[in-house]
Design a protein around this motif. Sequence first.
Motif, PDB file in Angstrom:
ATOM      1  N   LYS A  87       4.976  -8.141   8.302  1.00  0.00           N
ATOM      2  CA  LYS A  87       6.164  -9.257   8.164  1.00  0.00           C
ATOM      3  C   LYS A  87       7.483  -8.669   8.324  1.00  0.00           C
ATOM      4  CE  LYS A  87       3.159 -11.688   4.959  1.00  0.00           C
ATOM      5  NZ  LYS A  87       2.881 -12.267   3.543  1.00  0.00           N
ATOM      6  N   GLY A  88       7.829  -7.232   7.735  1.00  0.00           N
ATOM      7  CA  GLY A  88       9.067  -6.864   7.819  1.00  0.00           C
ATOM      8  C   GLY A  88       9.465  -5.927   9.182  1.00  0.00           C
ATOM      9  N   GLY A  89       8.341  -5.491   9.813  1.00  0.00           N
ATOM     10  CA  GLY A  89       8.530  -4.592  11.144  1.00  0.00           C
ATOM     11  C   GLY A  89       8.784  -3.232  10.973  1.00  0.00           C
ATOM     12  N   PHE A  90       9.539  -2.492  11.866  1.00  0.00           N
ATOM     13  CA  PHE A  90       9.726  -1.176  11.730  1.00  0.00           C
ATOM     14  C   PHE A  90      10.746  -0.827  10.792  1.00  0.00           C
ATOM     15  CE2 PHE A  90      11.672   2.857  13.168  1.00  0.00           C
ATOM     16  CZ  PHE A  90      10.561   3.685  13.529  1.00  0.00           C
ATOM     17  N   VAL A  91      11.625  -1.846  10.274  1.00  0.00           N
ATOM     18  CA  VAL A  91      12.887  -1.199   9.464  1.00  0.00           C
ATOM     19  C   VAL A  91      12.022  -1.258   8.015  1.00  0.00           C
ATOM     20  CG1 VAL A  91      14.637  -2.114   8.044  1.00  0.00           C
ATOM     21  CG2 VAL A  91      14.413  -2.242  10.713  1.00  0.00           C
ATOM     22  N   VAL A 151       7.337   7.212   3.967  1.00  0.00           N
ATOM     23  CA  VAL A 151       7.648   6.943   5.280  1.00  0.00           C
ATOM     24  C   VAL A 151       6.830   6.981   6.335  1.00  0.00           C
ATOM     25  CG1 VAL A 151       9.591   7.204   7.018  1.00  0.00           C
ATOM     26  CG2 VAL A 151       9.970   7.179   4.524  1.00  0.00           C
ATOM     27  N   GLY A 152       5.951   8.366   6.097  1.00  0.00           N
ATOM     28  CA  GLY A 152       4.813   8.402   7.107  1.00  0.00           C
ATOM     29  C   GLY A 152       3.880   7.296   7.256  1.00  0.00           C
ATOM     30  N   TYR A 153       3.326   7.163   5.990  1.00  0.00           N
ATOM     31  CA  TYR A 153       2.121   5.994   5.762  1.00  0.00           C
ATOM     32  C   TYR A 153       2.718   4.749   6.295  1.00  0.00           C
ATOM     33  CZ  TYR A 153      -1.437   3.223   3.940  1.00  0.00           C
ATOM     34  OH  TYR A 153      -2.777   2.368   3.722  1.00  0.00           O
ATOM     35  N   GLY A 154       4.175   4.628   6.080  1.00  0.00           N
ATOM     36  CA  GLY A 154       4.812   3.271   6.383  1.00  0.00           C
ATOM     37  C   GLY A 154       4.780   3.224   7.972  1.00  0.00           C
ATOM     38  N   PHE A 156       2.595   1.139  13.162  1.00  0.00           N
ATOM     39  CA  PHE A 156       1.768   1.318  14.281  1.00  0.00           C
ATOM     40  C   PHE A 156       0.349   0.493  14.389  1.00  0.00           C
ATOM     41  CE2 PHE A 156      -1.354   3.818  17.046  1.00  0.00           C
ATOM     42  CZ  PHE A 156      -0.437   4.088  18.093  1.00  0.00           C
ATOM     43  N   GLY A 157      -0.235   0.267  13.440  1.00  0.00           N
ATOM     44  CA  GLY A 157      -1.449  -0.391  13.119  1.00  0.00           C
ATOM     45  C   GLY A 157      -1.294  -1.910  13.426  1.00  0.00           C
ATOM     46  N   GLN A 158      -0.103  -2.429  12.734  1.00  0.00           N
ATOM     47  CA  GLN A 158       0.453  -3.624  13.109  1.00  0.00           C
ATOM     48  C   GLN A 158       0.673  -4.007  14.581  1.00  0.00           C
ATOM     49  OE1 GLN A 158       0.570  -6.621  11.372  1.00  0.00           O
ATOM     50  NE2 GLN A 158       0.113  -6.012   9.265  1.00  0.00           N
ATOM     51  N   TRP A 196      -7.546  -0.086  -3.104  1.00  0.00           N
ATOM     52  CA  TRP A 196      -7.970  -0.873  -1.905  1.00  0.00           C
ATOM     53  C   TRP A 196      -6.928  -2.056  -1.659  1.00  0.00           C
ATOM     54  CZ3 TRP A 196      -9.710  -0.584   2.969  1.00  0.00           C
ATOM     55  CH2 TRP A 196     -10.086  -1.597   3.596  1.00  0.00           C
ATOM     56  N   ASN A 197      -6.588  -3.154  -2.464  1.00  0.00           N
ATOM     57  CA  ASN A 197      -5.787  -4.148  -2.522  1.00  0.00           C
ATOM     58  C   ASN A 197      -4.309  -3.658  -2.202  1.00  0.00           C
ATOM     59  OD1 ASN A 197      -7.682  -6.093  -2.849  1.00  0.00           O
ATOM     60  ND2 ASN A 197      -7.565  -5.931  -5.089  1.00  0.00           N
ATOM     61  N   ASN A 198      -3.966  -2.244  -2.773  1.00  0.00           N
ATOM     62  CA  ASN A 198      -2.734  -1.822  -2.695  1.00  0.00           C
ATOM     63  C   ASN A 198      -2.342  -1.648  -0.939  1.00  0.00           C
ATOM     64  OD1 ASN A 198      -1.788  -1.910  -5.137  1.00  0.00           O
ATOM     65  ND2 ASN A 198      -2.393   0.178  -5.520  1.00  0.00           N
ATOM     66  N   TYR A 199      -3.417  -1.048  -0.565  1.00  0.00           N
ATOM     67  CA  TYR A 199      -3.319  -0.804   1.236  1.00  0.00           C
ATOM     68  C   TYR A 199      -3.331  -2.057   1.930  1.00  0.00           C
ATOM     69  CZ  TYR A 199      -5.079   3.928  -0.046  1.00  0.00           C
ATOM     70  OH  TYR A 199      -5.564   5.292  -0.415  1.00  0.00           O
ATOM     71  N   LEU A 200      -4.147  -2.981   1.464  1.00  0.00           N
ATOM     72  CA  LEU A 200      -3.941  -4.339   2.166  1.00  0.00           C
ATOM     73  C   LEU A 200      -2.561  -4.921   1.908  1.00  0.00           C
ATOM     74  CD1 LEU A 200      -7.189  -5.960   1.400  1.00  0.00           C
ATOM     75  CD2 LEU A 200      -6.702  -4.929   3.509  1.00  0.00           C
ATOM     76  N   GLU A 201      -2.009  -4.666   0.798  1.00  0.00           N
ATOM     77  CA  GLU A 201      -0.509  -5.348   0.558  1.00  0.00           C
ATOM     78  C   GLU A 201       0.507  -4.638   1.517  1.00  0.00           C
ATOM     79  OE1 GLU A 201       3.036  -5.393  -1.791  1.00  0.00           O
ATOM     80  OE2 GLU A 201       1.548  -4.222  -2.856  1.00  0.00           O
ATOM     81  N   HIS A 202       0.220  -3.355   1.541  1.00  0.00           N
ATOM     82  CA  HIS A 202       1.091  -2.490   2.257  1.00  0.00           C
ATOM     83  C   HIS A 202       1.243  -2.903   3.583  1.00  0.00           C
ATOM     84  CE1 HIS A 202       2.616   0.210  -0.998  1.00  0.00           C
ATOM     85  NE2 HIS A 202       1.172   0.753  -1.107  1.00  0.00           N
ATOM     86  N   TYR A 203       0.005  -3.076   3.954  1.00  0.00           N
ATOM     87  CA  TYR A 203      -0.227  -3.467   5.626  1.00  0.00           C
ATOM     88  C   TYR A 203       0.448  -4.742   6.088  1.00  0.00           C
ATOM     89  CZ  TYR A 203      -2.569  -4.261  10.224  1.00  0.00           C
ATOM     90  OH  TYR A 203      -3.042  -4.357  11.322  1.00  0.00           O
TER      91      TYR A 203
END
Length: 102
Positions: free
Chosen positions: A63-67, A75-78, A83-85, A51-58
């Motif tokens: 902060k980094g945007g689409f790039v 890449v798909g999960y990114g 999109f969620g952000q 769960w904490n990994n998911y929050l950290e990825h999000y």
Amino acid sequence: MAIYWILFVTPLVGVLSPINCSLRIRQILWLSMLTVFLFFIGFREGIGGDWNNYLEHYSRIGKGGFVASLGHRSVGYGIVNWFGQTFNLGIYGVNTICAAMF
């Protein structure tokens, strides 16, 4: 743990049931079950050791945007996180999108 068994057994009972329903009723029942699964998976919170990994990825992709989403190991999960952000869906929106693809 009981809820997982209920979610597993309910469609199983429907498949193995000798009762015949019309096609429209079956479609409604399956759509209802899929909706329950979608919400159950999509709106989970703090479940599992990742769960904490998911929050950290999000957070990192926010902060980094689409790039940053393209540079993610998956890449798909990114892109789903980006999109969620972008549309302010939160981690629950990301989980729900992933649940819908599942």
